[in-house]
Design a protein around this motif. Structure first.
Motif, short mmCIF file in Angstrom:
data_model
loop_
_atom_site.label_atom_id
_atom_site.label_comp_id
_atom_site.label_asym_id
_atom_site.label_seq_id
_atom_site.Cartn_x
_atom_site.Cartn_y
_atom_site.Cartn_z
N LYS A 29 0.83 -1.20 0.00
CA LYS A 29 0.00 0.00 0.00
C LYS A 29 0.87 1.25 0.00
N ASN A 30 1.95 1.24 0.77
CA ASN A 30 2.85 2.39 0.79
C ASN A 30 3.50 2.61 -0.57
N LYS A 31 3.82 1.54 -1.28
CA LYS A 31 4.39 1.66 -2.63
C LYS A 31 3.36 2.26 -3.59
N ILE A 32 2.12 1.82 -3.50
CA ILE A 32 1.06 2.37 -4.36
C ILE A 32 0.91 3.87 -4.10
N ILE A 33 0.93 4.26 -2.84
CA ILE A 33 0.79 5.67 -2.47
C ILE A 33 1.98 6.48 -2.99
N ALA A 34 3.19 5.96 -2.80
CA ALA A 34 4.39 6.67 -3.29
C ALA A 34 4.37 6.78 -4.81
N ASP A 35 4.01 5.69 -5.51
CA ASP A 35 3.93 5.73 -6.97
C ASP A 35 2.87 6.71 -7.44
N SER A 36 1.76 6.81 -6.69
CA SER A 36 0.69 7.74 -7.05
C SER A 36 1.15 9.19 -6.93
N LYS A 37 1.94 9.47 -5.91
CA LYS A 37 2.48 10.83 -5.75
C LYS A 37 3.40 11.18 -6.91
N MET A 38 4.23 10.22 -7.32
CA MET A 38 5.12 10.45 -8.46
C MET A 38 4.32 10.62 -9.75
N ALA A 39 3.26 9.85 -9.91
CA ALA A 39 2.42 9.96 -11.10
C ALA A 39 1.77 11.34 -11.16
N LYS A 40 1.33 11.85 -10.01
CA LYS A 40 0.73 13.20 -9.98
C LYS A 40 1.75 14.23 -10.45
N VAL A 41 2.98 14.10 -9.99
CA VAL A 41 4.05 15.01 -10.42
C VAL A 41 4.24 14.92 -11.94
N GLU A 42 4.21 13.69 -12.48
CA GLU A 42 4.38 13.50 -13.92
C GLU A 42 3.22 14.09 -14.72
N PHE A 43 2.00 13.91 -14.22
CA PHE A 43 0.84 14.50 -14.91
C PHE A 43 0.99 16.02 -14.98
N ILE A 44 1.35 16.64 -13.86
CA ILE A 44 1.48 18.10 -13.81
C ILE A 44 2.68 18.57 -14.63
N LYS A 45 3.75 17.79 -14.62
CA LYS A 45 4.93 18.13 -15.42
C LYS A 45 4.60 18.12 -16.91
N THR A 46 3.81 17.16 -17.35
CA THR A 46 3.42 17.06 -18.76
C THR A 46 2.43 18.15 -19.14
N ASP A 47 1.48 18.44 -18.25
CA ASP A 47 0.49 19.49 -18.50
C ASP A 47 0.31 20.31 -17.23
N PRO A 48 1.04 21.42 -17.10
CA PRO A 48 0.97 22.24 -15.88
C PRO A 48 -0.44 22.70 -15.52
N LEU A 49 -1.34 22.78 -16.49
CA LEU A 49 -2.70 23.20 -16.19
C LEU A 49 -3.45 22.17 -15.33
N MET A 50 -2.95 20.95 -15.27
CA MET A 50 -3.60 19.92 -14.45
C MET A 50 -3.50 20.23 -12.97
N LYS A 51 -2.55 21.03 -12.56
CA LYS A 51 -2.44 21.39 -11.14
C LYS A 51 -3.75 21.99 -10.64
N GLY A 52 -4.38 22.83 -11.47
CA GLY A 52 -5.67 23.42 -11.11
C GLY A 52 -6.75 22.36 -10.95
N LEU A 53 -6.72 21.32 -11.77
CA LEU A 53 -7.70 20.23 -11.65
C LEU A 53 -7.51 19.49 -10.33
N PHE A 54 -6.27 19.19 -9.99
CA PHE A 54 -6.00 18.51 -8.71
C PHE A 54 -6.44 19.37 -7.53
N ASP A 55 -6.21 20.67 -7.62
CA ASP A 55 -6.55 21.59 -6.52
C ASP A 55 -8.06 21.79 -6.36
N LYS A 56 -8.80 21.83 -7.48
CA LYS A 56 -10.22 22.18 -7.44
C LYS A 56 -11.17 20.99 -7.36
N ALA A 57 -10.72 19.81 -7.76
CA ALA A 57 -11.61 18.64 -7.76
C ALA A 57 -12.03 18.29 -6.34
N TYR A 58 -13.25 17.79 -6.19
CA TYR A 58 -13.68 17.34 -4.87
C TYR A 58 -12.78 16.18 -4.42
#
Length: 179
Positions: A29-58
């Motif tokens: 579970k800790n590996k899944i969580i760590a990998d998910s954090k890295m994936a979030k960084v990669e999503f935002i790195k590829t499309d910086p506008l996604m940061k707003g989606l992560f911030d505003k989504a419920y």
């Protein structure tokens, strides 16, 4: 020989789909969580506008490693971390089955955003399923600029590797477990 490899991959994907998430060890579970954090960084790195989606989504769920394979019949599977109001609150399992013209294997990341608390609750109660008509947006720079929620969800994918030819129908199903 290649046909045998593809069949082996499909069998492994199906085996992964039936592996229960609820018995996973704390380390997994800790590996899944760590990998998910890295994936979030990669999503935002590829499309910086996604940061707003992560911030505003419920809420959102990030599947950092989804494996998909098929030869006529296909399957995909992955585990991810679930966030509500940007707070980690669970783990989820994605399972997919498809049928049609398909051959190959690939790995990708997937993030699903939830617009409202009701949409998030539908996911947490394992009542959310995607059918053939739900489309995911491939993440590229600026891809998120004009995307809108459809029935309370928004889906993005990011290719990691592999090659798959596909003209198939199927759906994704999710199982949620609280931390």
């Amino acid at each position: 020989m290649k046909k045998v490899n593809v069949i082996w991959i499909v069998l492994m994907a199906c085996a992964m789909m039936i592996t229960p998430i609820f018995g996973q060890s704390r380390a997994k579970k800790n590996k899944i969580i760590a990998d998910s954090k890295m994936a979030k960084v990669e999503f935002i790195k590829t499309d910086p506008l996604m940061k707003g989606l992560f911030d505003k989504a419920y809420g959102y769920v990030i599947f950092p490693n989804v494996g998909k394979a098929g030869f006529g019949i296909g399957g995909a599977s992955g585990n991810g971390a679930v966030y509500e109001r940007n707070t980690l609150m669970g783990i989820a399992k994605l399972s997919q089955l498809s049928i049609g013209f398909q051959a190959g294997a690939q790995a990708y990341r997937e993030v699903i955003f939830f617009e409202t608390e009701a949409d998030m609750e539908r996911f947490k109660s394992s009542q959310l399923e995607f059918a053939a008509q739900v489309s995911a947006v491939a993440v590229t720079e600026g891809a998120s600029a004009n995307v809108k929620y459809a029935e309370g969800v928004m889906v993005f994918t990011m290719q990691k590797g592999g090659l798959m030819y596909e003209a198939s129908v199927g759906g994704q199903q999710f199982k949620f477990s609280k931390l």
